[in-house]
Every structure is written in C-alpha cells, then in structure tokens.
Design a protein around this motif. Structure first.
Motif, PDB file in Angstrom:
ATOM      1  N   VAL A 195      15.102   3.917   6.587  1.00 58.93           N
ATOM      2  CA  VAL A 195      14.661   4.540   5.342  1.00 58.93           C
ATOM      3  C   VAL A 195      15.507   5.752   4.970  1.00 58.93           C
ATOM      4  N   ARG A 205      17.698   6.175   1.494  1.00 53.34           N
ATOM      5  CA  ARG A 205      17.517   7.272   0.541  1.00 53.34           C
ATOM      6  C   ARG A 205      18.813   8.047   0.352  1.00 53.34           C
ATOM      7  N   ASP A 232       9.307   4.615  -2.997  1.00 46.05           N
ATOM      8  CA  ASP A 232       9.351   3.596  -1.949  1.00 46.05           C
ATOM      9  C   ASP A 232       8.840   2.271  -2.494  1.00 46.05           C
ATOM     10  N   SER A 287       7.292   9.778  -2.690  1.00 50.07           N
ATOM     11  CA  SER A 287       7.252   9.049  -3.956  1.00 50.07           C
ATOM     12  C   SER A 287       6.664   9.871  -5.098  1.00 50.07           C
TER      13      SER A 287
END
Length: 297
Positions: A39, A43, A59, A130
């Motif tokens: 992750v 990003r 996400d 988010s």
C-alpha cells in the motif's frame, strides 16, 4: 468540484480492476500498473505520478461523498499554510453506519484548525487516509509513506506532518470507511510491529533536534506513551510478557495515562488466555473495552 486528475495505481491486483479502469473514457483518468509492492509503494507511486500540488487519497474499498473535494478545497482556501486538510468520516459495516466520537476537533461547520493534532489523536483518529488532502511540497519535506511498514504507515506520516504544520479539519463527513471489506490490509496485524520504529523513534528524533513542534510538546510525548502502551497490550496477548514490560517501563513519566499504566502492570501478570476469554465474552455481549481511552483528556 471537477478540476482534478484521477490516478489509479494497480498494485498487482488480481480482480480485474485494471480492465474496468481501461474501459472508462475520461481525460482526467490515468492507470498506472505495477508489480505488487504494498500500500505504501502504491500511494508513493501515485504521489510521484501526480501533476497536481494537492494530493487526496481513496483506497479501493472506501468511498468519497459528493462534497468531499469541495470541502477540502474550502479548507485550503481558508488555511493555505496548513500541512494537512482532513474531513470527518463515517464507519460502515454491512448496513450499519456510524460517526466516530471525535474529540477535541473543530465543531464549526466551515471547519478550522485543530488546536492540537496529537491531543485529538487520543480519540478516534481525526485524520484518515481516504479523508485527507496533503500538498505535494509537504511530502517533499517530510517524506512519503514508509515502505518498510505494513501497518501504521499512515499514522507515522500524519505525525511527521503535524509536528511541523497545523492541521485544517472539517466536521463535514467527506468519506465512508468500509470496515467489512475482505481485502482491507489493516486487518492484518504483523507480529514485528514495533512502535519505536513505527511511531516513537521519528517523533523523539524530531524532539531531540531542538526544533519546537507547532503543537504542545506535552501531548506529543503522551502520544508516544499511548502507542507504547497499545503495543505492550499486543505483546502481552501474544505471550511476549518481557517485551510488554519493556515498553511499559519506558512510560514512567506519563501523567495522562498513569492510571492505565498501573492497570496494565497488574493485568500483565494474569494468564493471557484469561484476558482473551474476557475479551471474547465482552465482544459477544457487544461491550467494548478499551482502557487506554479512559481518562484521556
């Protein structure tokens, strides 16, 4: 708000998501495929590929409300000097949704600056991936998401930014956090998560540098205590009592969590299976126990 670009990082997905994106015709949309790297790497790739100064994240298993970007941009126009812009959010599990009980946050509907990010962070996190927007220039100064962490990487980034910048926050709910998704990475708790590496060390290094945080040093130090005690609980439940005691011993100076520290010092000598049984029972009775929250003010 329509003046945006969408960068979809396909981090080695196997569910056909990339094919769906390729079928969408929109000049604002770009698909970036890469070999699965986690992750943080995904990003960071999105940040690198962006042509914009302001970066907002979403996400795959979460949801933005229609007014999310509009709310964030309103904060930006009012507080251009901030290092992070965040909105409130809702949890969703199945058909049930609820708003976290945010503490020490802004209540004005137009939003404002958090008095102290670290004080607010003792309650439900005021900043969530988010539901946040961060200037690219801030990432250039503080660094992006650490790829060596599989959990807590976002909290480290928020802390590094909040030490240096004020945080603008709106009580308007801009996003939905779907807890029931079966592909959520944060459901996996790695055995090697160490708060000294993940949270405490970078913060204490900043404090030793002589640079004054923009927030209260007291709450920054107690934030480190908070994470040490949380990790001590995890160590204890895994049967690692010596590690738990080691982290508890490093929290002697705490004023905010002294009662919780004393309680944990007593609990830790009980058999871990007994505490796990109590936790399962309270969970079945829909009773939530989180003594680290008690007394936080």
């Amino acid at each position: 708000y329509q003046a945006f670009e969408i960068i979809v990082v396909d981090d080695g997905s196997t569910d056909g998501g990339g094919d769906i994106v390729r079928q969408i015709t929109d000049l604002r949309l770009r698909l970036i495929p890469q070999t699965n790297a986690g992750v943080s790497a995904a990003r960071n790739r999105g940040i690198q590929e962006s042509s914009c100064e302001l970066i907002a994240f979403l996400d795959a298993d979460d949801e933005w409300m229609p007014n999310h970007l509009e709310t964030l941009m309103a904060l930006r126009s009012r507080y251009p000097e901030s290092g992070m812009y965040a909105t409130a959010y809702r949890f969703c599990e199945g058909k049930k949704t609820w708003r976290p009980a945010f503490t020490h946050c802004v209540t004005d509907s137009e939003g404002g600056l958090l008095e102290d990010y670290f004080r607010s962070a003792f309650g439900p996190p005021p900043v969530w991936t988010s539901a946040v927007m961060i200037p690219k220039s801030v990432f250039n100064e503080t660094g992006c998401f650490p790829v060596d962490l599989s959990r807590g990487e976002d909290l480290r980034v928020w802390a590094q930014i909040a030490l240096r910048y004020r945080v603008a926050w709106s009580p308007v709910e801009g996003a939905i956090y779907h807890l029931s998704s079966d592909n959520r990475a944060c459901l996996v708790v790695p055995a090697n998560l160490d708060p000294e590496a993940a949270f405490v060390a970078p913060i204490e290094e900043f404090l030793r540098s002589g640079v004054q945080p923009v927030t209260s040093r007291y709450y920054v130090e107690e934030y480190c205590v908070f994470h040490r005690l949380r990790y001590a609980i995890l160590c204890y439940l895994r049967g690692e009592r010596s590690w738990a005691l080691s982290h508890i011993s490093k929290t002697r100076a705490s004023l905010m969590f002294r009662k919780q520290r004393m309680l944990l010092q007593c609990i830790i000598w009980l058999p871990s299976w007994l505490i796990k049984a109590v936790m399962r029972l309270t969970s079945a009775m829909h009773i939530k126990i989180n003594f680290l929250r008690l007394g936080a003010r």
